[in-house]
Every structure is written in structure tokens, then in C-alpha cells.
Design a protein around this motif. Structure first.
Motif, short mmCIF file in Angstrom:
data_model
loop_
_atom_site.label_atom_id
_atom_site.label_comp_id
_atom_site.label_asym_id
_atom_site.label_seq_id
_atom_site.Cartn_x
_atom_site.Cartn_y
_atom_site.Cartn_z
N VAL A 217 3.48 31.95 16.78
CA VAL A 217 4.09 32.21 15.47
C VAL A 217 3.30 31.53 14.36
O VAL A 217 2.99 32.15 13.33
N LYS A 218 2.96 30.27 14.56
CA LYS A 218 2.24 29.51 13.53
C LYS A 218 0.86 30.11 13.28
O LYS A 218 0.45 30.28 12.12
N ASN A 219 0.14 30.43 14.34
CA ASN A 219 -1.21 30.97 14.18
C ASN A 219 -1.20 32.32 13.46
O ASN A 219 -2.04 32.59 12.60
N ARG A 220 -0.24 33.17 13.83
CA ARG A 220 -0.16 34.48 13.19
C ARG A 220 0.15 34.32 11.69
O ARG A 220 -0.36 35.08 10.86
N ILE B 253 11.26 27.48 13.53
CA ILE B 253 10.84 28.82 13.09
C ILE B 253 12.03 29.52 12.45
O ILE B 253 13.18 29.10 12.62
N THR B 254 11.75 30.58 11.72
CA THR B 254 12.82 31.36 11.09
C THR B 254 13.47 32.27 12.13
O THR B 254 13.03 32.35 13.28
N TYR B 255 14.51 32.97 11.69
CA TYR B 255 15.33 33.81 12.57
C TYR B 255 14.45 34.77 13.38
O TYR B 255 13.71 35.57 12.81
N ILE C 215 8.99 36.72 11.35
CA ILE C 215 9.10 35.36 11.89
C ILE C 215 7.95 34.51 11.36
O ILE C 215 6.79 34.94 11.36
N MET C 216 8.27 33.32 10.90
CA MET C 216 7.25 32.38 10.44
C MET C 216 7.72 30.95 10.74
O MET C 216 8.91 30.73 10.99
N PRO C 217 6.82 29.98 10.75
CA PRO C 217 7.26 28.60 10.93
C PRO C 217 8.00 28.12 9.69
O PRO C 217 7.86 28.69 8.61
#
Length: 744
Positions: free
Chosen positions: A400-403, A324-326, A379-381
Motif C-alpha cells: 500500500v505504501k509503495n503504491r 491504512i485507510t478503509y 487505499i493509502m497509508p
């Protein structure tokens, strides 16, 4: 020639080494043809203790405060098992970094610590401590995938450009040292003398405590107000039933029950008429991408036993694994420059999903908007596909991924129907309002299988005559606000207590749903209707820096409040302990509890990071504030130690002499205030008790402290005969020691 890259942690160094083909593992670094990749362990250096500046500060004395060093200095961080010695691992790694930088084949240094004010000073403090003179560049990344590392190395900036961010980090660190060292020391000396434990005072700690205290007080002072509702059940010509709430001028809650009884009586055996049928198509956008506080609130509300601190640690681990990102971001949108990268990530993650064909990439402002981004995007994958994740990591990663996927699914649509029902035979001052909802398009709701509570109304037309099947008056009462959870606390810390349009709407809905259980009240993360799109004011407030703490520190603050005993937890609910309450009520430095004051401090730190405020001006204000606060504590009339006593773990009760905690030691049960001269102690090998044939145990001492005496029928006299008696432990009249007294 080579360059030395300094990463914040070994795991990140490994990612950079892989991306730069620096494959040779050495002691404390990786070596390649172009780069030597080494690492810190977070902070390798820490600020001097006060006693390091002046030996007289080794023993806390009230007259030595306030204390501010002429120049702040750093040392190798202390060994956690012995604070008098430097950490050997940190010292060794520091020397490794120094040796690498001084190599003849090295012509520059790259600081690759996290792109935030804390990451900036982790690298800069090391470089300043080692007096590095070679050119230093800054690698600024939001993730550690090979593509991003390679791209980032081509567009580095001089580390001098980052001076404002360094100033912000240094200002935060020095300010917290000045306030923490001075006020914790003086408060402990004033209110905790002899307790053996410090009274923790902090710039972020106390206003957070006050938020919980205020909510507890609001609940305690809540006065329930009764109101009455009239519900009508109507039967359509086709035989279907629907319910409606009697409403006058928008109000459906009535203090006077007699007015409702009069309406109910008047409508007996009368008919109703459909005055209007309104159907509206509503579109719901998905909730925004996560920032850290949003992710923490979401997971802690869904998962039993999770804390915001745990969410951060798991998210940080996923970040270091390139998944994931920062995570320590305040933003809920993506930079517009990330369009191409985001499309690549979406194509990777939508593959094989049952709703893959419904996912379509777009560049709408809800997702890509520079005005909603501060330093780091939401935040994103990453494009790296997670394999073999389970347990805690899977929970946070899936959130995170679902959002992220939700943003590119169709907008959900539902139909809202309103029926207004009046009376055929009489004029009413009000009307019955019926609300219904029918989901038409699931859209993004499919991803987490979010289901709405359907409430379909029958099809009726205006002027239809309906039968009044039933009229019912219900008496209800207003509900007190709910205890704070980590989710609600984080949002208040994030916005410094400001209220916004969507929050007010949610509060009204919560009031109407007063039968909902406390533990379930925060579990729903609904979308946003198109006519109530993201509240720009709220987003700008979050990004302004006017807050309590930062995304990176809020979880730690909540954890510390629990650890020092100022707040407790029951289920998901947070509450103020007795000690926390006393601190809020009695501690004289009231500005430290003020959200507005703390928000201004955090805003100033944010402005320093943007180069808009000078570091020295901020620190001068902090020193002046601390000096006044120290004098306020010194001059405080409040002296009762036990009321602010920090409870010791394993406390058996309160000392009958001074009110401090009594705990069990190796040789006896004694008062924790013994350093200040309290003489209460019951020795395990007490000669008097031994002569009576008994040995004191924990339960004996608990009973003694609770009631003042204990009873036993197992005492033995000199002849060996058993007898019964009550035993008391009383302070001697001529000294401060205690002696046993017997009552038959």
C-alpha cells in the motif's frame, strides 16, 4: 450530558476512545467526560432461522418450500459451538449497549460502524432491536487516526440520511436469506437426500463457480493451431547483430510454411537494407492506487500461498491499527477534498528515503478525481508511521505504501526503437521488423526495483546496407488460455466479465509470450503508457456496482467455493472440481450462473444505496425469482444423488450399494447415506472376520471398495491353521444387508 458511540469492533472503539479522551475502561465500554464508547463484535444479531418462524420448518420437507416470512426478525447471534443457544458474549454486550443508551445522562447516540452498507446495518439493526428513541447521528470516517476522529465528530450527519444505505444492506441480507435458505434446502432434498451434507446454493457463489468452469472448459476444448515464423539476423557495417521478424501487412504468423521457405530461399546470399529507423519516447505512469481487488490480486500474485481472504484480513487489521485507510473500497483514486491531508501523509512517508528528493506532491487527475471515487477513496497509508511491522502485515503495508509513493515519483521514460529491414536485391511482399527498448528514466520503478527487459538495438541509419547473417524458420503453436488465479478471478468479478482496452492489449501480449510459465504470468504489475492512460470505461464499470459481489465479499466467496468442494487450488491456479462441474451442468436454475443476471442484482443493490430504487420492489422480484427456481428444482428430472454428492473429508471410497462416500467411524466403516437407509457397514469388531483371526483396517476397506475383494494369507481356521483366500462383501439377495463371501 454524554453521547454513546457504538463502534463496529473493540479495536476501533479503543481508537475512538483515545481520540476523545475517554480513558476510563469499564466492562464493555470506555467512559469520558463527553462520550461513552462501546462496541459490537461485528454482527451481534442475526436473522431468524426458518424454524424460528414456524416449527414445521425444523424438519426439511419439500412441500414447505418456498418459504418467506411475513416479516423478517432478528435474534442474538448463535453460539458457534452450539447453534441452539445464543452467544453469551454477544448477549452481554447487547445489554451493555442498551444500559448505556438508557442512562439518564445520555442524550444521543452516534453510530460509528464502518462506512459501508454492511457497517450501516450492523449499527442500525442493533438500534432497531433495542427500540432506541434518542437522536442518532452517524460518524462517517475513512480512517481511525485521532485527527480524523476529531474532525469527523464535528461534521456528523443524522442517521436518517443513511436510510438508503441501510435499505441496500437489509436488501442484500434478506435476499441472500431468501435465495440461500430456499434453494439450498430444496436442492439438498432433491439431489443430496441422506448424504448428511447440504448442497450450497448462493447468489454470488454460483456465477463465480461458472467463471472458473468456463475457463476450464475453454482450456479443454482448445485446439492448438500451428504457425510459422521467419527470423532474420542482420549484421551492420560496424559488425553488430540484430534480429528481425518477417511481417506482411502486420502479420508475422504464417499457416503456410512454404511461403516462408520461398522467402528464405530467395534471400540466400542477398543483402538487406534499412528501410526505416523509428525512435519513440514513451512515458509510463505508475499503476493506479489500490482498491481492494487490486491489492488482493497484487499480493496473491507475488506471495506464495496467499489467498484474497488472507489479504483482506491483514488489511483490515492494519486499518484498525490506524495504519491504512478503509480497505473495502472499489475506488482507485482519491477524493479531491483530500489534497491537503494527502500532502501531509506524503511528507511523513518520504522522509529518509534514498529517492526523497525525487518525490514531489502534485494534484493530477490520475490521483485526485471525484468522478473515480464511490463512497470511499483508494487505499493509502495514514500519517501514523508503522513501527515494528513484520511478516504478513509488513507485506501488505509495504504494498500500500509503495503504491502510494509511486504516484508522486517522476514518470518513467523509455525509448522504443523500431528498425524495418528489407532486401536490396529483390522486392519482398513484407519486411523484417526489429523492436528494441532502452530505459531512460527509472522514476517510480525505483520504489519496488522494477526492471524492464532491455533489448537495445544497434545504431543504424536509413538506407544502410546490412548483411543477412542468418535466416531461421520456427514452428510454434497457439497456447490455451491459462487457469484462473485469484487475481484474474477478482478482476472478472469486479467488472462482471467486461473486457476493456488495456485488458485486450494485455491478452495480446500474453499470447505472444506463450513460453512464460503459468505461475509467473500474473506477477508483473507494469505501468501505463501515456497514450493508453487509465481506461475510464473500466473505472466507471467498477464504480457502477455492476459486479459479482462487493469488494468486501469476493474473497469470502472464493474461500467458500474451496471449502464446500466446488473448486480446488494447484499452486496459484484455480480449477473446477468434479462436483463443481456437475453442479454447473445439471443444476436447473441457469440464471444463477449468469454473470449478467447477477451483475444486475448487485447493480440494483448499489442503486438502492443511492436512493434510486425502492427496497420493496427489489425484494418482490427476489421472492418471485425464488418461487420459480424452487419449482424448477422440484420438477427437475435429474435424480442421481451420487453425481452431486459432496465428498466427505476422509472418504475411503464409494459405497457399492448407493455410490455415496464411505468413511471411518468409531465402531466401523460405513456409508454416509445411512440416514436414507443404506445398510453398507463393515464393523471393526465384525464377528465373521474375528473368527478368521483378522481385523479390518482403513487400507483393507479402501482396497475392498476399489476392487470388490481383498486377499489375505493370514486367515486362521478353527484348528488354528493359516490359509489364503479372497474375501468379498456382497449384498444379500433377500434384504439390503451385506454378508462376507470367500473365494479360494
Amino acid at each position: 450530558m454524554s453521547k454513546v458511540i457504538i463502534a463496529e469492533k473493540p479495536s476501533v472503539a479503543k481508537n475512538i476512545a483515545d481520540a476523545t479522551n475517554s480513558k476510563t475502561r469499564k466492562d464493555g465500554y470506555y467512559e469520558g467526560s463527553e462520550y461513552l464508547v462501546t462496541w459490537a463484535f461485528g454482527h451481534l444479531l442475526e436473522l431468524f432461522d426458518s424454524k424460528d418462524y414456524d416449527e414445521k420448518m425444523a424438519g426439511w420437507r419439500m412441500e414447505h418450500f418456498p418459504f418467506v416470512p411475513e416479516a423478517f426478525q432478528y435474534k442474538v447471534k448463535s453460539d458457534p459451538s452450539d447453534r441452539h443457544k445464543p452467544d453469551q458474549g454477544a448477549q452481554k454486550q447487547l445489554m451493555t449497549i442498551k444500559a448505556l443508551i438508557e442512562r439518564a445522562d445520555v442524550d444521543g447516540v452516534i453510530s460509528a460502524c464502518d462506512y459501508d452498507r454492511e457497517g450501516q446495518i450492523i449499527g442500525d439493526i442493533i438500534l432497531d432491536y433495542l427500540k432506541v428513541e434518542k437522536p442518532v447521528e452517524r460518524l462517517l470516517l475513512n480512517e481511525w487516526t485521532p485527527d480524523e476522529v476529531a474532525s469527523g465528530l464535528k461534521k456528523m450527519v443524522s442517521n436518517e440520511v443513511m436510510t438508503p444505505l441501510k435499505d441496500a444492506g437489509i436488501s442484500r441480507q434478506w435476499a441472500d436469506w431468501i435465495i440461500g435458505i430456499n434453494l439450498t434446502s430444496v436442492a439438498t432434498l432433491k439431489y443430496q437426500r441422506g448424504s448428511g451434507k447440504a448442497l450450497n446454493i448462493g447468489r454470488v457463489l454460483l456465477p463465480t463457480l461458472k467463471i472458473i468452469y468456463d475457463r476450464d472448459l475453454e482450456i479443454e476444448n482448445f485446439v492448438r493451431e500451428e504457425y510459422h515464423k521467419l527470423t532474420g539476423t542482420f549484421k551492420t557495417p560496424s559488425g553488430e547483430n540484430y534480429d528481425g521478424i518477417y511481417t506482411v501487412d502486420g502479420n508475422d504468423k504464417f499457416e503456410d510454411i512454404k511461403s516462408l521457405e520461398a522467402v528464405k530461399t530467395a534471400l540466400a546470399k542477398k543483402r538487406g537494407v534499412v528501410k526505416e529507423r523509428i525512435v519513440e519516447l514513451k512515458r509510463e505512469y505508475p499503476p493506479t492506487l489500490f482498491n481492494l481487488s487490486g491489492l488482493q490480486g497484487y499480493v496473491t500474485s507475488k506471495q506464495k500461498g496467499w489467498t484474497s481472504d488472507k489479504v483482506l484480513k491483514v488489511a483490515q487489521g492494519l486499518y484498525e491499527k490506524k495504519l491504512i485507510t478503509y480497505p473495502r473500497t472499489a475506488s482507485m483514486a482519491l477524493e479531491e477534498s483530500l489534497v491537503e491531508k494527502t500532502q501531509k501523509v506524503l511528507n511523513v512517508h518520504k522522509r529518509g528515503l534514498p529517492y526523497e528528493k525525487e518525490i514531489e506532491f502534485h494534484t493530477h487527475k490520475r490521483v485526485f478525481d471525484n468522478s473515480k471515487v464511490e463512497s470511499h477513496s483508494a487505499i493509502m497509508p495514514t500519517y501514523v508511521v508503522a513501527k515494528g511491522l513484520a511478516g504478513d502485515e509488513k507485506i501488505v503495508y509495504d504494498a500500500v505504501k509503495n503504491r502510494f509513493l509511486m504516484q508522486f515519483m517522476p514518470v518513467a521514460e523509455h525509448e522504443e526503437m523500431t528498425i524495418l529491414t528489407g532486401s536490396v536485391d529483390m522486392d519482398l511482399p513484407g519486411q523484417f521488423i526489429s523492436k528494441g527498448r532502452r530505459q531512460l528514466v527509472e522514476g517510480w520503478r525505483q520504489i519496488e526495483k522494477i526492471k524492464s527487459k532491455e533489448n537495445e538495438l544497434p545504431i543504424v541509419e536509413k538506407d544502410d546496407i546490412v548483411e543477412i547473417a542468418k535466416l531461421k524458420i520456427e514452428t510454434k503453436g497457439t497456447s490455451p488460455p491459462k487457469k484462473h488465479t485469484e487475481k484474474t478471478l477478482l478482476r472478472i468479478m469486479e467488472t462482471c466479465g467486461k473486457k476493456f482496452k488495456n485488458q485486450k492489449k494485455k491478452a495480446k501480449e500474453d499470447e505472444d509470450l506463450n513460453e512464460a510459465s503459468e505461475d509467473d504470468s500474473d506477477d508483473v504489475d507494469e505501468g501505463i503508457d501515456v497514450d493508453e492512460s487509465d481506461d475510464q470505461e473500466m473505472i466507471q464499470s467498477i464504480l457502477s456496482g455492476f459486479s459479482i459481489g462487493t469488494p468486501a465479499t469476493r474473497a469470502e466467496t472464493i474461500t467458500k467455493l474451496k471449502r464446500v468442494g466446488y473448486i480446488g487450488v494447484k499452486g496459484k491456479s484455480l480449477y473446477c472440481t468434479e462436483m463443481g462441474r456437475k453442479l454447473v451442468e445439471l443444476f436447473p436454475v441457469k440464471s444463477l450462473f449468469d454473470l449478467e443476471y447477477t451483475g444486475r442484482l448487485e447493480k440494483t443493490l448499489s442503486d438502492i444505496g443511492k436512493g434510486e430504487v425502492e427496497r420493496n420492489d427489489f425484494l418482490e422480484a427476489i421472492i418471485a425469482f425464488t418461487s420459480v427456481a424452487v419449482n424448477d428444482i422440484k420438477n427437475d428430472d435429474f435424480h442421481v444423488i451420487q453425481d452431486l454428492q459432496v465428498p466427505h473429508e476422509g472418504s475411503l471410497g464409494k459405497c457399492p450399494s448407493c455410490g455415496s462416500d464411505v468413511i471411518e467411524g468409531k465402531k466401523g466403516f460405513g456409508c454416509t447415506n445411512w440416514k436414507a437407509g443404506c445398510k453398507f457397514v463393515v464393523w471393526k469388531e465384525d464377528k465373521f472376520l474375528k473368527a478368521l483371526g483378522v481385523t479390518p483396517h482403513r487400507n483393507t476397506i479402501i482396497k475392498l471398495l476399489e476392487t470388490g475383494e481383498v486377499f489375505s494369507n493370514n486367515f486362521v481356521n478353527k484348528k488354528g491353521t493359516k490359509f489364503s483366500a479372497f474375501l468379498r462383501y456382497e449384498k444379500n439377495e433377500d434384504n439390503d444387508y451385506f454378508s462376507w463371501k470367500m473365494r479360494f
